[in-house]
Write an enzyme that holds these catalytic residues in place. Sequence first.
Site, PDB file in Angstrom:
ATOM      1  CE  LYS A 121      -3.364   2.091   1.977  1.00 19.82           C
ATOM      2  NZ  LYS A 121      -4.552   1.905   3.995  1.00 19.82           N
ATOM      3  CB  SER A 152      -7.696   3.314   2.808  1.00 19.10           C
ATOM      4  OG  SER A 152      -7.052   3.291   4.247  1.00 19.10           O
ATOM      5  CB  SER A 160      -8.073   1.009   6.179  1.00 16.68           C
ATOM      6  OG  SER A 160      -8.765   2.438   6.134  1.00 16.68           O
TER       7      SER A 160
END
Lengths: 95, 492
Positions: free
Chosen positions: B85, B160, B184
């Site tokens: 990420k 996210s 997330s």
Amino acid sequence: MTLTLAEVEHIAQLARLHLSEEEKIRFREQLSAILDYAARLQQVDTRDIPPTSSVLPPRSRLREDEPRPALPQQVILANAPFPYQGYFRVPPVLE
Amino acid sequence: MDDRLTLTVRQALQSLQNGSLSSEELTRACIEQIERLESKIHAFITLTAEKALEDARRADARRIAAHRHPDETLPSLLGLPIAVKDLLTVAGVRCTCGSRILENYVPPFTATAVQRLVDAGVVIVGKTNTDEFAMGSSTENSAYGATFNPWDTGRVPGGSSGGSAAAVAARMVPAALGTDTGGSVRQPAAFCGVTGIKPTYGRVSRYGLVAYGSSLDTAGVLAHSAEDAAILFWPMAGFDPLDATTVEQPPSVWHTPESETLKGLRIGVPKEYFLPGMQPEVEEKVRAAIRMLAELGGEVHEISLPHTEYALPVYYLIAPAEASANLARYDGVRFGYRASADTLGELFNLSRSRGFGAEVKRRIMLGTYALSAGYYEAYYGQAQKVRTLIRRDFEEAFQQVDIIATPVTPTTAFRVGEHRDDPLAMYLEDVFTLPTNLAGVPGLAFPVGFDRQGLPVGMQIMASHFREDLLFSVAYHYQQHTDWHRRLPPLL
């Protein structure tokens, strides 16, 4: 509760944000709605309840106090948007 | 589809070890899959394909060289391609955090969680898309464009860590790293039909995880199964001198369970997590999964976590408050976007206003207000006290049960744009995942079925601090008896 436009402007100044007139109006509505929702916390009886400062029992494990190399100046300045002779350059603070 | 892309992490590592597959072949297959699908999914912000192939060839050479030195132990994940990420730093690779303000930021250091996996041999193929600074539940709030759900590209992948979840679901990589501050990792795992672990706070170092809500932030793994997630998870965990909140725990390496059953496992089902407004199919599939855990030997107990309804307002005061302090560092001076301005004050105001997107500004404003003079006690102070009550709910529950089982989200993946102008509706997506972050306990999300539209439904299991091993074991047992986690999106 509804925030006033002046309050929105005050918060923006504290947060160092420049907001457009449109953003001020939108944030005023949205922040007021979120704060209204958050108002339900006031119903909870928290007398004698300590605030959470850490989710785990506090520890005090300190690392050894040994000198270690830091990142070199040029590596740090590589990401600076406006470096100048080894410094971070900013607009004048005093006239 | 290319068989190499449906290998589990365990199978891929076996093939790499026995020489039937090289890291270069596997990494190339991943890169080709990304090239094939990226225009539809948009899972990545930055691809590092050339560096990945170089690292893969180096891994292969190392493995071959080791044949001549049978005593040498090779790193456990040597040659395994993964994605990271874009909120965790990799030295020398730009780290945007989904924000325009960090568009050109190239960190000179690597996050500890990533470094430990690099030391274990992984090959990084790229940095995945995220809501800006991890603030969002849909991966629509990215300055680099939205990510789309591989199960239905008209829907969001969750967020996210939506880029990581979509990349794993689309078989672009066998596993990816994410971060979880309020759900997330787990919410996008549920929306994309993959398995995701959010560790205990303090289990995995936050060094190099770009700060959002520091008392809540964790780094986790998304993969195809609990076993695969566990293989990557344990090497990441443990004390790090660079993060004072990490904890030295006895080595709790997870082994594939020998027992065939979950005999004696006490499963708590909290009534507060089954709401009248939720999608009926989500409740149905989650209850069916709980029944299956019972058939495997678990005992189901109805329990109560009475302060659950306050988790959302507590979170949306504490996380923005911490964010407003953490994001003060973006000032246009030392790194990141800088606006041209005549005065220092204007430099700060304009750099931040142009560099940050709407949701980030909204949370900074909210947090600044909650911490401001005259409101601190009523908002932030009260939220931290109610947080104590939420933590106590979990402490009491874990006196009676070993794990707690709930839905991950009230609905399956929603449509792109559905919550665009209603931040509160977006925040409600996290209602079942926020409490674990507030209490610091671990949570694991895994697929337990599909709704009528063919969208994945996820279940969340939670355990007490540092019992990730239990979560992996329970999900492992479930996945031995189901194949939801092996289904492929029709797009593939």
